[in-house]
Enzyme design. Structure first.
Site, PDB file in Angstrom:
ATOM      1  N   GLY A 102      35.638   6.729   0.184  1.00 31.62           N
ATOM      2  CA  GLY A 102      34.589   6.054   0.940  1.00 31.62           C
ATOM      3  C   GLY A 102      33.992   4.824   0.292  1.00 31.62           C
ATOM      4  N   SER A 103      34.771   4.090  -0.511  1.00 30.92           N
ATOM      5  CA  SER A 103      34.178   2.891  -1.119  1.00 30.92           C
ATOM      6  C   SER A 103      33.890   1.815  -0.068  1.00 30.92           C
ATOM      7  CB  SER A 103      35.062   2.346  -2.246  1.00 30.92           C
ATOM      8  OG  SER A 103      36.221   1.721  -1.743  1.00 30.92           O
ATOM      9  N   ILE A 147      46.293   9.079  12.613  1.00 31.14           N
ATOM     10  CA  ILE A 147      46.609   8.191  13.731  1.00 31.14           C
ATOM     11  C   ILE A 147      45.913   8.710  14.996  1.00 31.14           C
ATOM     12  CG2 ILE A 147      48.488   7.337  15.194  1.00 31.14           C
ATOM     13  CD1 ILE A 147      50.283   7.541  12.677  1.00 31.14           C
ATOM     14  N   ASN A 183      39.235  -1.242  12.384  1.00 31.68           N
ATOM     15  CA  ASN A 183      39.863  -0.641  11.203  1.00 31.68           C
ATOM     16  C   ASN A 183      40.058  -1.724  10.149  1.00 31.68           C
ATOM     17  OD1 ASN A 183      41.418   1.260   9.589  1.00 31.68           O
ATOM     18  ND2 ASN A 183      43.259   0.164  10.266  1.00 31.68           N
ATOM     19  N   HIS A 213      42.737  -2.626   7.193  1.00 28.34           N
ATOM     20  CA  HIS A 213      44.079  -2.267   6.749  1.00 28.34           C
ATOM     21  C   HIS A 213      44.419  -3.120   5.532  1.00 28.34           C
ATOM     22  CE1 HIS A 213      48.216  -0.887   7.084  1.00 28.34           C
ATOM     23  NE2 HIS A 213      48.581  -2.140   6.849  1.00 28.34           N
ATOM     24  N   SER A 237      43.117  -6.901   6.282  1.00 30.44           N
ATOM     25  CA  SER A 237      42.847  -7.346   7.649  1.00 30.44           C
ATOM     26  C   SER A 237      41.898  -6.371   8.323  1.00 30.44           C
ATOM     27  CB  SER A 237      44.139  -7.369   8.482  1.00 30.44           C
ATOM     28  OG  SER A 237      45.162  -8.116   7.850  1.00 30.44           O
ATOM     29  N   ASP A 296      48.326  -0.191  13.732  1.00 25.58           N
ATOM     30  CA  ASP A 296      48.138  -1.440  12.972  1.00 25.58           C
ATOM     31  C   ASP A 296      48.588  -2.690  13.734  1.00 25.58           C
ATOM     32  OD1 ASP A 296      47.141   0.073  10.856  1.00 25.58           O
ATOM     33  OD2 ASP A 296      49.094   0.279   9.907  1.00 25.58           O
TER      34      ASP A 296
HETATM   35  N1  NHR Z   1      45.235   4.795  15.325  1.00 25.93           N
HETATM   36  C1  NHR Z   1      45.746   3.918  16.175  1.00 25.93           C
HETATM   37  N2  NHR Z   1      46.056   4.360  17.398  1.00 25.93           N
HETATM   38  N3  NHR Z   1      45.974   2.628  15.876  1.00 25.93           N
HETATM   39  C2  NHR Z   1      45.684   2.200  14.644  1.00 25.93           C
HETATM   40  O1  NHR Z   1      45.910   0.930  14.369  1.00 25.93           O
HETATM   41  C3  NHR Z   1      45.154   3.079  13.667  1.00 25.93           C
HETATM   42  C4  NHR Z   1      44.940   4.398  14.057  1.00 25.93           C
HETATM   43  C5  NHR Z   1      44.431   5.333  13.140  1.00 25.93           C
HETATM   44  C6  NHR Z   1      44.190   4.962  11.844  1.00 25.93           C
HETATM   45  C7  NHR Z   1      44.278   3.297  10.002  1.00 25.93           C
HETATM   46  C8  NHR Z   1      45.651   3.117   9.388  1.00 25.93           C
HETATM   47  C9  NHR Z   1      45.805   2.002   8.436  1.00 25.93           C
HETATM   48  O2  NHR Z   1      44.924   1.162   8.309  1.00 25.93           O
HETATM   49  C10 NHR Z   1      44.431   3.648  11.442  1.00 25.93           C
HETATM   50  C11 NHR Z   1      44.894   2.706  12.351  1.00 25.93           C
HETATM   51  C12 NHR Z   1      46.950   6.622   9.055  1.00 25.93           C
HETATM   52  C13 NHR Z   1      48.312   6.461   9.103  1.00 25.93           C
HETATM   53  C14 NHR Z   1      49.236   7.652   9.045  1.00 25.93           C
HETATM   54  O3  NHR Z   1      50.445   7.506   8.936  1.00 25.93           O
HETATM   55  C15 NHR Z   1      48.797   5.191   9.249  1.00 25.93           C
HETATM   56  C16 NHR Z   1      47.929   4.111   9.345  1.00 25.93           C
HETATM   57  C17 NHR Z   1      46.562   4.272   9.295  1.00 25.93           C
HETATM   58  C18 NHR Z   1      46.082   5.545   9.130  1.00 25.93           C
HETATM   59  N4  NHR Z   1      48.701   8.896   9.145  1.00 25.93           N
HETATM   60  C19 NHR Z   1      49.449  10.160   9.152  1.00 25.93           C
HETATM   61  C20 NHR Z   1      49.291  10.863  10.506  1.00 25.93           C
HETATM   62  O4  NHR Z   1      50.184  11.677  10.839  1.00 25.93           O
HETATM   63  C21 NHR Z   1      48.932  11.103   8.099  1.00 25.93           C
HETATM   64  C22 NHR Z   1      49.038  10.529   6.732  1.00 25.93           C
HETATM   65  C23 NHR Z   1      48.224  11.317   5.742  1.00 25.93           C
HETATM   66  O5  NHR Z   1      47.461  12.231   6.130  1.00 25.93           O
HETATM   67  O6  NHR Z   1      48.291  10.975   4.555  1.00 25.93           O
HETATM   68  O7  NHR Z   1      48.290  10.652  11.212  1.00 25.93           O
HETATM   69  O8  NHR Z   1      46.852   1.916   7.762  1.00 25.93           O
HETATM   70  C1  GAR Z   2      41.284   1.197   1.497  1.00 27.00           C
HETATM   71  O1  GAR Z   2      42.078   0.381   0.674  1.00 27.00           O
HETATM   72  C2  GAR Z   2      41.692   1.023   2.947  1.00 27.00           C
HETATM   73  O2  GAR Z   2      42.038  -0.285   3.293  1.00 27.00           O
HETATM   74  C3  GAR Z   2      42.888   1.919   3.002  1.00 27.00           C
HETATM   75  O3  GAR Z   2      42.574   3.039   2.216  1.00 27.00           O
HETATM   76  C4  GAR Z   2      41.600   2.674   1.244  1.00 27.00           C
HETATM   77  C5  GAR Z   2      40.388   3.535   1.437  1.00 27.00           C
HETATM   78  O4  GAR Z   2      39.499   3.382   0.373  1.00 27.00           O
HETATM   79  N1  GAR Z   2      43.176   2.316   4.351  1.00 27.00           N
HETATM   80  C6  GAR Z   2      44.370   2.716   4.716  1.00 27.00           C
HETATM   81  O5  GAR Z   2      45.338   2.668   3.978  1.00 27.00           O
HETATM   82  C7  GAR Z   2      44.431   3.234   6.108  1.00 27.00           C
HETATM   83  N2  GAR Z   2      45.724   3.760   6.346  1.00 27.00           N
HETATM   84  P1  GAR Z   2      38.002   3.890   0.514  1.00 27.00           P
HETATM   85  O6  GAR Z   2      38.035   5.317   1.028  1.00 27.00           O
HETATM   86  O7  GAR Z   2      37.476   3.818  -0.876  1.00 27.00           O
HETATM   87  O8  GAR Z   2      37.304   2.962   1.469  1.00 27.00           O
END
Ligand code: NHR
Ligand code: GAR
Length: 207
Positions: free
Chosen positions: A18-19, A99, A114, A116, A143, A152
């Site tokens: 949560g930073s 997701i 979000n 990323h 981004s 994404d």
């Molecule tokens: N949901 C949608 N529909 N669209 C986006 O752009 C989203 C989203 C949910 C989260 C953050 C994201 C990122 O910034 C985000 C963007 C999780 C995964 C993933 O693969 C990928 C990208 C992002 C967040 N999650 C796996 C899953 O099955 C679990 C991975 C794990 O628990 O470690 O959901 O990159």
């Molecule tokens: C951050 O670098 C964020 O951009 C990334 O995880 C880190 C969370 O750090 N997000 C993803 O990779 C989403 N898939 P935080 O918990 O300290 O904010």
């Protein structure tokens, strides 16, 4: 001059330390910041960020995705209930790792952002710093984008760049990007909360 204005209530979704959440909370305490951080919600029980939020006096909640037996919509309905009970106007993903289904994304369309850790459209998904190093790019970054159903792929509100330096590994690169995340996300949230950046017909419109 003190004028009473209605600030949107923000719910921050986290999965870990949560930073980014902390940087948003600290920014939102400044007078004149156009949003109020009203709730921090985690899908991971005991996520370190939850305690940090409580230290700031912010309401917290947990909806454990593992309790929903792979039923993503049931998980999301439970999150949606918590967001509604807390009268949340804007959803901010900050290291949230589940997701979202099209159902949830449509419910929050234009009201969910979000951060990323890459210069989208480069390096979607996970392990973005490793992807950047393997691609050999000279610049990397982060981004902030509106969330759309495709992962994404949402329109970008703001980006920040960092150089990739000789000798970088995933950790050194991630730390350099994280500094920029903490600076960028409060600016981007303020733009959305104030209505200066909006999602219109799938694109970011500035007013
Ligand atoms: N949901 C949608 N529909 N669209 C986006 O752009 C989203 C989203 C949910 C989260 C953050 C994201 C990122 O910034 C985000 C963007 C999780 C995964 C993933 O693969 C990928 C990208 C992002 C967040 N999650 C796996 C899953 O099955 C679990 C991975 C794990 O628990 O470690 O959901 O990159
Ligand atoms: C951050 O670098 C964020 O951009 C990334 O995880 C880190 C969370 O750090 N997000 C993803 O990779 C989403 N898939 P935080 O918990 O300290 O904010």
């Amino acid at each position: 001059m003190s004028e009473a204005t209605i600030r949107p209530r923000v719910g921050i979704l986290i999965s870990g330390r949560g930073s980014n959440m902390v940087s948003l909370v600290e920014a939102a305490r400044a007078p004149g910041y156009p949003a109020e951080i009203a709730l921090v919600l985690s899908n991971v029980p005991g996520a370190p960020g939850l305690e940090r939020a409580r230290d700031f006096g912010i309401a917290t909640a947990t909806v454990d995705h593992r309790a929903f037996n792979k039923d993503r919509e049931a998980f999301e309905r439970a999150m949606d209930d918590v967001l509604r009970v807390n009268q949340i106007d804007l959803v901010v993903l900050a290291g949230f790792m589940r997701i979202m289904t099209p159902w949830f994304v449509r419910r929050w369309e234009g009201r969910m952002i979000n951060i990323h850790p890459s210069l989208l459209p480069l390096f979607k998904g996970t392990h973005t710093h490793r992807q950047a190093l393997e691609a050999g790019v000279a610049e990397h970054g982060c981004s902030v984008h509106f969330v759309v159903p495709e992962l994404d792929a949402g329109p970008v509100i703001a980006q920040a760049k960092v150089p990739v330096l000789a000798g970088d590994d995933e950790d050194t690169l991630a730390s350099r990007v994280l500094v920029e995340e903490h600076r960028l996300y409060p600016i981007a949230l303020a733009e959305v909360a104030a209505g200066r950046a909006a999602l219109v017909d799938g694109a970011v419109v500035r007013r």
